[in-house]
Design a protein around this motif. Structure first.
Motif, mmCIF file in Angstrom:
data_model
loop_
_atom_site.group_PDB
_atom_site.id
_atom_site.type_symbol
_atom_site.label_atom_id
_atom_site.label_comp_id
_atom_site.label_asym_id
_atom_site.label_seq_id
_atom_site.Cartn_x
_atom_site.Cartn_y
_atom_site.Cartn_z
ATOM 1 N N TYR A 13 32.635 -21.846 49.526
ATOM 2 C CA TYR A 13 32.917 -22.503 50.811
ATOM 3 C C TYR A 13 33.090 -24.005 50.644
ATOM 4 C CZ TYR A 13 31.644 -17.998 52.691
ATOM 5 O OH TYR A 13 31.599 -16.658 52.956
ATOM 6 N N THR A 14 32.209 -24.622 49.877
ATOM 7 C CA THR A 14 32.313 -26.052 49.604
ATOM 8 C C THR A 14 33.595 -26.352 48.842
ATOM 9 O OG1 THR A 14 29.913 -26.260 49.534
ATOM 10 C CG2 THR A 14 31.181 -28.026 48.499
ATOM 11 N N THR A 15 33.916 -25.510 47.874
ATOM 12 C CA THR A 15 35.127 -25.704 47.082
ATOM 13 C C THR A 15 36.366 -25.594 47.954
ATOM 14 O OG1 THR A 15 33.988 -24.836 45.145
ATOM 15 C CG2 THR A 15 36.399 -24.875 45.062
ATOM 16 N N ALA A 16 36.444 -24.549 48.767
ATOM 17 C CA ALA A 16 37.605 -24.362 49.649
ATOM 18 C C ALA A 16 37.715 -25.513 50.647
ATOM 19 C CB ALA A 16 37.513 -23.027 50.378
ATOM 20 N N GLN A 17 36.583 -25.954 51.183
ATOM 21 C CA GLN A 17 36.601 -27.052 52.141
ATOM 22 C C GLN A 17 37.149 -28.318 51.491
ATOM 23 O OE1 GLN A 17 32.785 -28.223 53.727
ATOM 24 N NE2 GLN A 17 33.731 -29.183 55.499
ATOM 25 N N LYS A 18 36.768 -28.584 50.271
ATOM 26 C CA LYS A 18 37.247 -29.773 49.555
ATOM 27 C C LYS A 18 38.739 -29.658 49.248
ATOM 28 C CE LYS A 18 37.056 -33.475 46.907
ATOM 29 N NZ LYS A 18 37.076 -34.792 47.502
ATOM 30 N N VAL A 19 39.172 -28.495 48.760
ATOM 31 C CA VAL A 19 40.580 -28.304 48.392
ATOM 32 C C VAL A 19 41.488 -28.450 49.609
ATOM 33 C CG1 VAL A 19 42.257 -26.621 47.527
ATOM 34 C CG2 VAL A 19 40.063 -26.910 46.352
ATOM 35 N N PHE A 20 41.045 -27.933 50.752
ATOM 36 C CA PHE A 20 41.876 -27.962 51.955
ATOM 37 C C PHE A 20 41.366 -28.967 52.985
ATOM 38 C CE2 PHE A 20 42.533 -23.807 50.025
ATOM 39 C CZ PHE A 20 43.910 -23.871 49.835
ATOM 40 N N SER A 21 40.769 -30.046 52.508
ATOM 41 C CA SER A 21 40.189 -31.041 53.408
ATOM 42 C C SER A 21 41.236 -31.899 54.099
ATOM 43 C CB SER A 21 39.208 -31.933 52.649
ATOM 44 O OG SER A 21 39.894 -32.665 51.646
ATOM 45 N N GLY A 22 42.426 -31.970 53.556
ATOM 46 C CA GLY A 22 43.461 -32.780 54.176
ATOM 47 C C GLY A 22 43.924 -32.182 55.498
ATOM 48 N N LYS A 23 44.173 -33.049 56.470
ATOM 49 C CA LYS A 23 44.569 -32.615 57.810
ATOM 50 C C LYS A 23 45.787 -31.693 57.788
ATOM 51 C CE LYS A 23 46.278 -34.581 62.135
ATOM 52 N NZ LYS A 23 46.542 -35.811 62.876
ATOM 53 N N SER A 25 47.039 -30.002 54.938
ATOM 54 C CA SER A 25 47.148 -29.165 53.736
ATOM 55 C C SER A 25 47.493 -27.701 54.046
ATOM 56 C CB SER A 25 45.886 -29.264 52.885
ATOM 57 O OG SER A 25 44.750 -28.910 53.625
ATOM 58 N N ILE A 26 46.911 -27.124 55.073
ATOM 59 C CA ILE A 26 47.197 -25.716 55.378
ATOM 60 C C ILE A 26 48.626 -25.564 55.885
ATOM 61 C CG2 ILE A 26 46.586 -23.779 56.895
ATOM 62 C CD1 ILE A 26 43.653 -24.590 56.447
ATOM 63 N N LEU A 27 49.080 -26.516 56.700
ATOM 64 C CA LEU A 27 50.460 -26.458 57.188
ATOM 65 C C LEU A 27 51.457 -26.647 56.039
ATOM 66 C CD1 LEU A 27 51.973 -26.004 59.804
ATOM 67 C CD2 LEU A 27 51.898 -28.456 60.222
ATOM 68 N N ILE A 28 51.143 -27.522 55.109
ATOM 69 C CA ILE A 28 51.982 -27.710 53.922
ATOM 70 C C ILE A 28 52.032 -26.407 53.123
ATOM 71 C CG2 ILE A 28 52.125 -28.864 51.672
ATOM 72 C CD1 ILE A 28 50.948 -31.388 53.134
ATOM 73 N N MET A 29 50.882 -25.800 52.917
ATOM 74 C CA MET A 29 50.838 -24.535 52.179
ATOM 75 C C MET A 29 51.672 -23.460 52.882
ATOM 76 S SD MET A 29 49.038 -24.892 49.395
ATOM 77 C CE MET A 29 48.536 -23.227 48.951
ATOM 78 N N TYR A 30 51.603 -23.418 54.211
ATOM 79 C CA TYR A 30 52.389 -22.445 54.974
ATOM 80 C C TYR A 30 53.884 -22.644 54.715
ATOM 81 C CZ TYR A 30 55.191 -20.686 58.760
ATOM 82 O OH TYR A 30 56.204 -20.088 59.466
ATOM 83 N N HIS A 31 54.365 -23.859 54.844
ATOM 84 C CA HIS A 31 55.802 -24.104 54.653
ATOM 85 C C HIS A 31 56.231 -23.817 53.215
ATOM 86 C CE1 HIS A 31 56.756 -25.408 58.646
ATOM 87 N NE2 HIS A 31 55.766 -26.288 58.625
ATOM 88 N N LEU A 32 55.377 -24.139 52.252
ATOM 89 C CA LEU A 32 55.719 -23.858 50.855
ATOM 90 C C LEU A 32 55.630 -22.364 50.549
ATOM 91 C CD1 LEU A 32 54.006 -26.833 48.994
ATOM 92 C CD2 LEU A 32 56.423 -26.541 49.566
ATOM 93 N N SER A 33 54.872 -21.619 51.341
ATOM 94 C CA SER A 33 54.771 -20.175 51.110
ATOM 95 C C SER A 33 56.096 -19.471 51.416
ATOM 96 C CB SER A 33 53.647 -19.565 51.955
ATOM 97 O OG SER A 33 54.023 -19.468 53.312
ATOM 98 N N GLU A 34 56.958 -20.148 52.151
ATOM 99 C CA GLU A 34 58.273 -19.586 52.487
ATOM 100 C C GLU A 34 59.293 -19.841 51.388
ATOM 101 O OE1 GLU A 34 58.774 -21.531 56.328
ATOM 102 O OE2 GLU A 34 58.254 -19.617 57.280
ATOM 103 N N GLY A 35 58.927 -20.617 50.379
ATOM 104 C CA GLY A 35 59.825 -20.886 49.261
ATOM 105 C C GLY A 35 59.866 -22.366 48.923
ATOM 106 N N ALA A 36 60.516 -22.683 47.802
ATOM 107 C CA ALA A 36 60.627 -24.069 47.351
ATOM 108 C C ALA A 36 61.356 -24.892 48.409
ATOM 109 C CB ALA A 36 61.372 -24.137 46.017
ATOM 110 N N ILE A 37 60.945 -26.145 48.539
ATOM 111 C CA ILE A 37 61.504 -26.987 49.583
ATOM 112 C C ILE A 37 61.535 -28.441 49.122
ATOM 113 C CG2 ILE A 37 59.271 -27.291 50.698
ATOM 114 C CD1 ILE A 37 60.681 -27.145 53.392
#
Length: 114
Positions: A13-23, A25-37
């Motif tokens: 939980y601490t690790t995931a919180q640190k990795v995705f701590s940026g405001k 980061s999850i939205l960036i990951m979502y857009h990149l999950s659709e392919g290279a951009i």
């Protein structure tokens, strides 16, 4: 109790919180999950994000091994971002966020109707 620095890499939980701590980061990951951009396209898709913030968030996700950057040798330089293999493993989590988010939005809408 140990502080969060000591728990990074030990507590999931601490690790995931640190990795995705940026405001963003999850939205960036979502857009990149659709392919290279490309950078500019990613910034347009996200919307209200400054160039400095997007760059910082991409570098952070790259440092954590979730995002890769490919620079084409052309003029002007073309840069594309994509998920690494580890980043692709986050896609089921993104899908669960979507499912939960949809349910939460419906619960809010139901409360507004009442």
């Amino acid at each position: 109790m140990e502080n969060s620095k000591c728990l990074f890499g030990k507590c999931p939980y601490t690790t995931a919180q640190k990795v995705f701590s940026g405001k963003w980061s999850i939205l960036i990951m979502y857009h990149l999950s659709e392919g290279a951009i490309r950078y500019g396209e990613l910034q347009r898709k996200i919307g209200d994000i400054t160039q400095a913030t997007l760059t910082k968030q991409l570098r952070m996700l790259e440092d954590f091994g979730l995002v890769s950057r490919y620079i084409y040798s052309e003029i002007p330089p073309k840069v594309e971002y994509s998920l690494t293999d580890l980043g692709h493993e986050f896609k089921p989590v993104l899908e669960q966020f979507r499912i939960w988010g949809d349910k939460y939005i419906k619960s809010i809408e139901n409360k507004e109707i009442e």
